[in-house]
Motif scaffolding. Structure first.
Motif, PDB file in Angstrom:
ATOM      1  N   SER A  96       7.219 -12.731  -0.805  1.00  0.00           N
ATOM      2  CA  SER A  96       6.250 -13.151  -1.815  1.00  0.00           C
ATOM      3  C   SER A  96       5.242 -12.027  -2.037  1.00  0.00           C
ATOM      4  O   SER A  96       5.177 -11.070  -1.259  1.00  0.00           O
ATOM      5  CB  SER A  96       5.515 -14.410  -1.346  1.00  0.00           C
ATOM      6  N   THR A  97       4.467 -12.184  -3.085  1.00  0.00           N
ATOM      7  CA  THR A  97       3.437 -11.172  -3.340  1.00  0.00           C
ATOM      8  C   THR A  97       2.434 -11.133  -2.193  1.00  0.00           C
ATOM      9  O   THR A  97       1.874 -10.094  -1.891  1.00  0.00           O
ATOM     10  CB  THR A  97       2.678 -11.483  -4.637  1.00  0.00           C
ATOM     11  N   PHE A  98       2.217 -12.291  -1.547  1.00  0.00           N
ATOM     12  CA  PHE A  98       1.280 -12.309  -0.429  1.00  0.00           C
ATOM     13  C   PHE A  98       1.750 -11.384   0.679  1.00  0.00           C
ATOM     14  O   PHE A  98       0.988 -10.541   1.175  1.00  0.00           O
ATOM     15  CB  PHE A  98       1.110 -13.735   0.109  1.00  0.00           C
ATOM     16  N   VAL A  99       3.010 -11.529   1.063  1.00  0.00           N
ATOM     17  CA  VAL A  99       3.551 -10.684   2.128  1.00  0.00           C
ATOM     18  C   VAL A  99       3.552  -9.227   1.671  1.00  0.00           C
ATOM     19  O   VAL A  99       3.209  -8.320   2.429  1.00  0.00           O
ATOM     20  CB  VAL A  99       4.975 -11.135   2.512  1.00  0.00           C
ATOM     21  N   ALA A 100       3.929  -9.018   0.429  1.00  0.00           N
ATOM     22  CA  ALA A 100       3.980  -7.662  -0.104  1.00  0.00           C
ATOM     23  C   ALA A 100       2.613  -6.990   0.003  1.00  0.00           C
ATOM     24  O   ALA A 100       2.504  -5.817   0.357  1.00  0.00           O
ATOM     25  CB  ALA A 100       4.435  -7.699  -1.555  1.00  0.00           C
ATOM     26  N   GLY A 101       1.584  -7.763  -0.276  1.00  0.00           N
ATOM     27  CA  GLY A 101       0.244  -7.199  -0.221  1.00  0.00           C
ATOM     28  C   GLY A 101      -0.268  -7.055   1.199  1.00  0.00           C
ATOM     29  O   GLY A 101      -1.135  -6.234   1.477  1.00  0.00           O
ATOM     30  N   ARG A 111       5.983   0.161  -3.699  1.00  0.00           N
ATOM     31  CA  ARG A 111       5.103   0.684  -2.643  1.00  0.00           C
ATOM     32  C   ARG A 111       4.614   2.091  -2.982  1.00  0.00           C
ATOM     33  O   ARG A 111       5.341   2.857  -3.631  1.00  0.00           O
ATOM     34  CB  ARG A 111       5.845   0.705  -1.311  1.00  0.00           C
ATOM     35  N   PRO A 112       3.424   2.445  -2.520  1.00  0.00           N
ATOM     36  CA  PRO A 112       2.863   3.773  -2.805  1.00  0.00           C
ATOM     37  C   PRO A 112       3.794   4.894  -2.377  1.00  0.00           C
ATOM     38  O   PRO A 112       3.876   5.918  -3.043  1.00  0.00           O
ATOM     39  CB  PRO A 112       1.576   3.794  -1.967  1.00  0.00           C
ATOM     40  N   GLU A 113       4.551   4.670  -1.291  1.00  0.00           N
ATOM     41  CA  GLU A 113       5.413   5.732  -0.782  1.00  0.00           C
ATOM     42  C   GLU A 113       6.703   5.868  -1.590  1.00  0.00           C
ATOM     43  O   GLU A 113       7.467   6.790  -1.391  1.00  0.00           O
ATOM     44  CB  GLU A 113       5.724   5.517   0.705  1.00  0.00           C
ATOM     45  N   HIS A 114       6.952   4.911  -2.491  1.00  0.00           N
ATOM     46  CA  HIS A 114       8.172   4.978  -3.289  1.00  0.00           C
ATOM     47  C   HIS A 114       7.924   5.499  -4.698  1.00  0.00           C
ATOM     48  O   HIS A 114       8.806   5.466  -5.536  1.00  0.00           O
ATOM     49  CB  HIS A 114       8.845   3.587  -3.337  1.00  0.00           C
ATOM     50  N   VAL A 160      -1.687   2.995  -6.535  1.00  0.00           N
ATOM     51  CA  VAL A 160      -1.846   3.964  -5.449  1.00  0.00           C
ATOM     52  C   VAL A 160      -0.517   4.682  -5.261  1.00  0.00           C
ATOM     53  O   VAL A 160       0.544   4.053  -5.286  1.00  0.00           O
ATOM     54  CB  VAL A 160      -2.237   3.266  -4.134  1.00  0.00           C
ATOM     55  N   ILE A 161      -0.577   5.968  -5.084  1.00  0.00           N
ATOM     56  CA  ILE A 161       0.625   6.775  -4.889  1.00  0.00           C
ATOM     57  C   ILE A 161       0.443   7.567  -3.604  1.00  0.00           C
ATOM     58  O   ILE A 161      -0.611   8.175  -3.386  1.00  0.00           O
ATOM     59  CB  ILE A 161       0.807   7.774  -6.051  1.00  0.00           C
ATOM     60  N   ARG A 162       1.439   7.574  -2.742  1.00  0.00           N
ATOM     61  CA  ARG A 162       1.339   8.402  -1.545  1.00  0.00           C
ATOM     62  C   ARG A 162       1.959   9.754  -1.823  1.00  0.00           C
ATOM     63  O   ARG A 162       3.087   9.834  -2.321  1.00  0.00           O
ATOM     64  CB  ARG A 162       2.065   7.749  -0.379  1.00  0.00           C
ATOM     65  N   ALA A 183      -1.497  -1.185   0.447  1.00  0.00           N
ATOM     66  CA  ALA A 183      -0.681  -2.311   0.021  1.00  0.00           C
ATOM     67  C   ALA A 183       0.225  -1.926  -1.145  1.00  0.00           C
ATOM     68  O   ALA A 183      -0.015  -0.954  -1.861  1.00  0.00           O
ATOM     69  CB  ALA A 183      -1.580  -3.471  -0.392  1.00  0.00           C
ATOM     70  N   MET A 184       1.282  -2.730  -1.284  1.00  0.00           N
ATOM     71  CA  MET A 184       2.202  -2.518  -2.397  1.00  0.00           C
ATOM     72  C   MET A 184       1.461  -2.664  -3.731  1.00  0.00           C
ATOM     73  O   MET A 184       0.599  -3.518  -3.879  1.00  0.00           O
ATOM     74  CB  MET A 184       3.326  -3.555  -2.304  1.00  0.00           C
TER      75      MET A 184
END
Ligand SMILES: Nc1ncnc2c1ncn2[C@@H]1O[C@H](COP(=O)(O)OP(=O)(O)OP(=O)(O)O)[C@@H](O)[C@H]1O
Ligand SMILES: [Mg+2]
Lengths: 357, 280
Positions: free
Chosen positions: A228-233, A276-279, A320-322, A239-240
């Motif tokens: 869910s978006t909750f877990v994703a965040g 995700r920021p890393e993707h 956000v971008i990593r 956070a994603m």
């Protein structure tokens, strides 16, 4: 050592506050389970029900094959480590460890053997005669662990045991708890609100939100496929990115603003796109696949890597971008971002539930 | 800076003199004979009668019945002071334990009722209390002297506040460690309350030791007289001839002050130690 089984466990405080809303989970023998979630989501309540410190409103808890709903904490064969350690201030470290065993009427030399053994494992042998007040936070933490170990219980219960330690010690103790649990092979339930602690320690994570289980799974599965978006965040830092998107020509675009194009893999009219920021990968040219076009607002270096905060044209949310710590970016700079299709997550706009697998 | 320090010291010295002078005068006066005191008032320098005076008040039987001396009265005062202090501590700790740790109907109400009795000191309820003690046939007994006084709202209040400041996790850890209600009380709460107990002991012992009205009512038997009553008695009964035995009264007063002083000195060091090495 034992399994722990929760079946539709609910907790209602004073007839009004429903802190835990029907939680069911089977915990395997020797498994390290981490309960994670934001403050007030019912983690401690659930743990305390397993410990027997809190009555179970409805549902059933089994430790091993025994239903323990009405069993005293002392008879549940569990040991608990508290956030503030709860050491007996007037007793020496030795007696802190021995107290529970004495109360069980264990023979003196067996107590002595177990205390010495625990002291050896935890390297607290030098302080056995000291009072807790003469110990540092980290040492107290070890004594609290020692008090749990000497019992040789069926299960360890931890309620945020590391949150009173400084960052460095926390990492050190985290590793140590994991090592200890592996070598003892004792079933453990560990409560934390720190997602990093949760990820590193758990065999399986239980993400709680408002008294409900959002997701159960191995840390990497929860990370890769948040339910869910909750877990994703909640899992992953930063956070994603979650972006409201709608169907446009040839795929999905931002609901407000422009500069995003991803394929509509599940044929949605409207949904939330997660990435995700890393993707998010900074590229030289606008790629053919899923991509975004953004303007850098802020660069935030944290050492090993840096985070770029950037926004889309014509409004739209900030993302956000990593990037690598050596990448040079300036505020105002325009970037092209490439995204691999397998790194896209889709969630229903209303419920926040994951779409697809 | 220097002058400020000097004036500080002057203030302190003044305070010390103010506090200590009456005691010194009493001690000095208690070393003279009755006639000197009668003729020239309180004495500021030591006299030669010290041993005789103290021996008289300690060992010479006095009163109508000639069966009570200073030593007996001191014993009675000790029994009253200790019984009073220990009784109050035991009762109020148990009451506070019940109020804080056990969920029973109207616990809060119970506490406030107990608390309200603070407004009713002994003197207010002395007649009904006397009635009860008398109808139970407990006049002229130690238990009659002590038991009606040991309920303590103050003590209950202080222990309640203290118990409420003990972290809940300690109780929970003890429960997991298999300690029942009594074990938790004796193994954990009582040791943690040491400094609290010391403080209340000081206050209550001195308070009990100095009781005057209640012992006067309850004990008519001279064998049960306390020191504080004895001082008064000396003035009335031990008047050898026409001269009141002021020297002996002073000696007895000094003796009556000693045990509370000793208690304060002993327990205070405990008390301060406890405060400094803050536990919990
Ligand atoms: N004794 C109580 N009476 C009423 N409500 C309570 C009680 N204890 C907890 N709650 C409520 O139950 C909910 C869950 O509390 P709980 O302590 O389990 O949260 P938590 O997840 O451990 O949070 P934290 O991370 O802050 O420790 C909260 O909303 C809290 O207000
Ligand atoms: Mg909690």
């Amino acid at each position: 050592m034992a399994t722990i089984t929760l079946d539709q466990v609910r907790k209602v405080y004073g007839g009004v506050v429903e802190a835990v809303k029907g939680v069911s989970v089977d915990i395997a023998d020797g498994e390290f389970i981490v309960l994670v979630g934001p403050s007030g989501c019912g983690k401690s309540t659930l743990l305390r029900m397993i410990a027997g410190l809190e009555d179970i409103t409805t549902g059933e808890i089994k430790i091993g094959d025994r239903v323990v709903n009405n069993v005293d904490p002392a008879d549940r064969d569990i040991a608990m480590v508290f956030q503030n350690y709860a050491l007996y201030p007037h007793m020496s470290v030795y007696n802190n460890l021995a107290y529970g065993l004495k109360n069980r009427g264990m023979a003196k030399d067996e107590i002595d053997r177990r205390v010495k053994e625990a002291a050896r494992i935890l390297e607290i042998g030098d302080y056995l005669d000291r009072k807790p007040r003469a110990l540092s936070g980290g040492q107290r933490q070890r004594v609290a662990m020692g008090r749990a170990i000497v019992r040789e219980p069926a299960a360890f219960l931890f309620d945020e045991p590391l949150s009173n330690l400084d960052a460095k010690l926390r990492v050190q103790m985290r590793v140590e708890i994991k090592r200890l649990q592996r070598s003892l092979g004792t079933t453990s339930v560990y409560v934390t609100h720190d997602q990093l602690e949760a990820m590193t320690l758990a065999d399986r994570l239980i993400v709680l939100n408002g008294g409900n289980i959002e997701q159960i799974g191995a840390p990497i599965d929860v990370y890769d496929k948040p339910a869910s978006t909750f877990v994703a965040g909640f899992i992953g830092s930063p956070a994603m990115n979650l972006l409201p998107v709608k169907a446009v020509d040839g795929g999905l675009g931002l609901e407000t603003g422009s500069g995003l194009s991803v394929p509509n893999l599940h044929g949605q009219d409207k949904c939330l796109l997660g990435v995700r920021p890393e993707h998010l990968e900074v590229v030289d040219q606008l790629p053919n696949g899923p991509h975004a076009q953004v303007t850098v607002n802020v660069l935030e270096p944290v050492g090993a890597e840096s985070y770029l905060y950037a926004s889309f044209e014509n409004g739209g949310p900030e993302i956000v971008i990593r990037v690598s710590s050596h990448a040079v970016h300036k505020p105002g700079e325009k970037l092209f971002l490439g995204i691999k299709p397998e790194n896209l997550h889709f969630f229903e706009s209303q419920s926040g539930k994951r779409i697809g697998d | 800076m220097k002058r400020l320090q000097l004036s500080d010291h002057l203030v302190l010295i003044g305070g010390v003199i103010f506090m200590v002078a009456p005691v010194m005068i009493a001690i000095m006066t208690s070393t003279h004979d009755a006639i000197t005191i009668y003729k020239s008032g309180l004495q500021f320098l030591p006299g030669g009668q010290m041993l005789e005076n103290y021996e008289t008040v300690l060992f010479r039987a006095g009163g109508f019945t000639k069966e009570v001396n200073g030593l007996v009265m001191m014993k009675n005062s000790l029994i009253l002071g200790l019984g009073f202090a220990i009784g109050k501590i035991v009762i109020s700790m148990l009451a506070a334990y019940a109020i804080v740790y056990f969920r029973f109907p109207m616990a809060t109400l119970c506490f406030w009722v107990i608390f309200c009795t603070l407004l009713l000191p002994l003197e207010v309820r002395i007649l009904p209390s006397y009635e009860i003690v008398q109808s139970l046939g407990m006049t002229n007994t130690y238990s009659g002297l002590i038991v009606p006084l040991i309920a303590s709202a103050t003590g209950t209040f202080f222990f309640r506040q203290f118990f409420m400041s003990v972290p809940d996790e300690l109780l929970e850890a003890a429960r997991i460690d298999g300690a029942g209600p009594w074990k938790f009380f004796f193994d954990i709460l009582v040791p943690l309350s040491k400094t609290m107990i010391a403080a209340i002991f000081i206050i209550m012992f001195v308070y009990g030791w100095n009781q005057y009205l209640w012992p006067t009512l309850i004990t008519t038997d001279e064998a049960l007289f306390t020191l504080v009553r004895g001082i008064k008695q000396i003035m009335q009964v031990w008047v050898g001839a026409q001269i009141p035995a002021l020297n002996e009264a002073m000696a007895l007063a000094i003796l009556a002050m000693l045990p509370p002083v000793i208690v304060v000195v002993i327990f205070q060091s405990w008390f301060i130690k406890g405060l400094v090495e803050s536990d919990k």
